[in-house]
Design a protein around this motif. Sequence first.
Motif, PDB file in Angstrom:
ATOM      1  N   HIS A 156      59.967   6.509  60.901  1.00 36.06           N
ATOM      2  CA  HIS A 156      61.402   6.755  60.652  1.00 36.06           C
ATOM      3  C   HIS A 156      61.759   6.316  59.238  1.00 36.06           C
ATOM      4  O   HIS A 156      61.459   5.199  58.829  1.00 36.06           O
ATOM      5  CB  HIS A 156      62.262   5.978  61.661  1.00 36.06           C
ATOM      6  N   ASN A 157      62.436   7.205  58.522  1.00 39.50           N
ATOM      7  CA  ASN A 157      62.804   6.893  57.131  1.00 39.50           C
ATOM      8  C   ASN A 157      64.296   6.540  57.038  1.00 39.50           C
ATOM      9  O   ASN A 157      65.016   6.504  58.045  1.00 39.50           O
ATOM     10  CB  ASN A 157      62.426   8.066  56.211  1.00 39.50           C
ATOM     11  N   LEU A 158      64.749   6.323  55.802  1.00 43.74           N
ATOM     12  CA  LEU A 158      66.146   5.928  55.577  1.00 43.74           C
ATOM     13  C   LEU A 158      67.134   6.977  56.103  1.00 43.74           C
ATOM     14  O   LEU A 158      68.162   6.631  56.691  1.00 43.74           O
ATOM     15  CB  LEU A 158      66.372   5.714  54.067  1.00 43.74           C
ATOM     16  N   ASP A 159      66.808   8.254  55.908  1.00 46.55           N
ATOM     17  CA  ASP A 159      67.709   9.313  56.381  1.00 46.55           C
ATOM     18  C   ASP A 159      67.823   9.297  57.905  1.00 46.55           C
ATOM     19  O   ASP A 159      68.900   9.534  58.456  1.00 46.55           O
ATOM     20  CB  ASP A 159      67.222  10.693  55.906  1.00 46.55           C
ATOM     21  N   ASP A 160      66.705   9.031  58.579  1.00 45.06           N
ATOM     22  CA  ASP A 160      66.732   8.929  60.043  1.00 45.06           C
ATOM     23  C   ASP A 160      67.608   7.757  60.470  1.00 45.06           C
ATOM     24  O   ASP A 160      68.413   7.864  61.406  1.00 45.06           O
ATOM     25  CB  ASP A 160      65.316   8.688  60.607  1.00 45.06           C
ATOM     26  N   GLU A 161      67.424   6.629  59.781  1.00 45.39           N
ATOM     27  CA  GLU A 161      68.178   5.421  60.142  1.00 45.39           C
ATOM     28  C   GLU A 161      69.674   5.592  59.868  1.00 45.39           C
ATOM     29  O   GLU A 161      70.512   5.162  60.656  1.00 45.39           O
ATOM     30  CB  GLU A 161      67.646   4.210  59.364  1.00 45.39           C
ATOM     31  N   ALA A 162      70.001   6.243  58.729  1.00 50.56           N
ATOM     32  CA  ALA A 162      71.413   6.447  58.378  1.00 50.56           C
ATOM     33  C   ALA A 162      72.068   7.414  59.368  1.00 50.56           C
ATOM     34  O   ALA A 162      73.207   7.190  59.809  1.00 50.56           O
ATOM     35  CB  ALA A 162      71.525   6.971  56.950  1.00 50.56           C
ATOM     36  N   ALA A 163      71.348   8.468  59.748  1.00 51.44           N
ATOM     37  CA  ALA A 163      71.898   9.444  60.703  1.00 51.44           C
ATOM     38  C   ALA A 163      72.084   8.800  62.076  1.00 51.44           C
ATOM     39  O   ALA A 163      73.094   9.019  62.758  1.00 51.44           O
ATOM     40  CB  ALA A 163      70.973  10.651  60.809  1.00 51.44           C
ATOM     41  N   LEU A 237      75.668  13.285  55.641  1.00 54.74           N
ATOM     42  CA  LEU A 237      75.265  12.171  54.777  1.00 54.74           C
ATOM     43  C   LEU A 237      74.702  12.668  53.447  1.00 54.74           C
ATOM     44  O   LEU A 237      74.911  12.043  52.402  1.00 54.74           O
ATOM     45  CB  LEU A 237      74.239  11.292  55.501  1.00 54.74           C
ATOM     46  N   ASN A 238      73.999  13.802  53.486  1.00 50.45           N
ATOM     47  CA  ASN A 238      73.451  14.359  52.233  1.00 50.45           C
ATOM     48  C   ASN A 238      74.569  14.766  51.279  1.00 50.45           C
ATOM     49  O   ASN A 238      74.451  14.606  50.065  1.00 50.45           O
ATOM     50  CB  ASN A 238      72.547  15.562  52.525  1.00 50.45           C
ATOM     51  N   ARG A 239      75.656  15.295  51.837  1.00 46.92           N
ATOM     52  CA  ARG A 239      76.792  15.679  50.982  1.00 46.92           C
ATOM     53  C   ARG A 239      77.418  14.446  50.341  1.00 46.92           C
ATOM     54  O   ARG A 239      77.783  14.460  49.173  1.00 46.92           O
ATOM     55  CB  ARG A 239      77.848  16.412  51.805  1.00 46.92           C
ATOM     56  N   ILE A 240      77.554  13.406  51.111  1.00 45.97           N
ATOM     57  CA  ILE A 240      78.139  12.172  50.560  1.00 45.97           C
ATOM     58  C   ILE A 240      77.196  11.587  49.499  1.00 45.97           C
ATOM     59  O   ILE A 240      77.625  11.172  48.425  1.00 45.97           O
ATOM     60  CB  ILE A 240      78.404  11.143  51.693  1.00 45.97           C
TER      61      ILE A 240
END
Length: 319
Positions: A156-163, A237-240
């Motif tokens: 799990h990467n940062l994007d997974d954790e943030a989502a 999150l990618n947009r932000i």
Amino acid sequence: MKCKRCGAKALVQLRQHNTNLCRDCFVFFFTRQVARSIEAEKMFGHDEPILVAVSGGKDSLALWDVLVELGYQTVGLHLELGIGDYSSQSTEKTAAFAAARSLKLIRCEIEAESYPIPTLAHLARRPPCAACGLAKRHYFDRLAHEHGFAVLATGHNLDDEAARLLGNVLRWQSSYLSKQQPVLQPNHPTLARKVRPLFRMSEYETAVYAFLRKLDYVVDECPNSVGATQLIYKDALNRIEAAMPGTKLSFVQEFLRSVQPMFASIDRTPPSSCKHCGMPSFGDVCAFCTMTQHVRESVTSAEPPASAADESSTGTRSI
Ligand code: Q46
Ligand code: ZN
């Protein structure tokens, strides 16, 4: 654009870190960041064997690769999910990665144990990802226990954790927030310590690492991921992040530093043991055994009686 570390031509722009790096310096940066996460969070030491869950995608192969580079003792674990071409390719890439580096790989074919994910989901009347998530958790935990591993690592990467954090916060899922940590200590004798060494590395950084290390991974996404809620959160999150670089990292890091300890102190009642499989359960029978039991019953009730089956010209099961 020059590498901020060595002055050579930069290849990678890392806006969230306000830096540019060349190939070698990026690989050094990535490897060092992962090593620091492992040490800072006390995930595991060099004397512990680590079971690495590997799907064949870029994240899990990058994780396995970087752990090997850092000199950790690793064994791969691959669960063959039975999702058509996607699963065939995943298994092929994982096996090729392990064979090329002479690494040990434990393979488990879910079809041999119960049913392929599409069948399981269909007969259990659950969304494929719900059935799949349940099956993966069960088999990862069970196989780590059966093979005697005290540490289970996932990619799990940062994007997974943030989502995941965004989803948990939007619904204020306090019991999930209490378990959202890069290191989850076991609360049942059969469980391993679950660790996420890539939790501070973004999906972009992980993809760049996999590319620069020439890892041959499955590029196609699982067909069931289309429309997944997690992807909607990732997109938001990618947009932000595009407007405010570094937001994902601070969202996750600040949660873990300031907020998560408040949730960690609540609601971690230890589970008991499933009377069928012995794995953790909050009732007599765990969620996975309940699902498979339900599926077996629906298969049995759908089968024709013995005399009718004898007369059947095809001999196939009606599932
Ligand atoms: S493999 Fe399984 Fe994922 Fe496919 S069915 Fe869903 S959960 S999307 S990571
Ligand atoms: Zn069970």
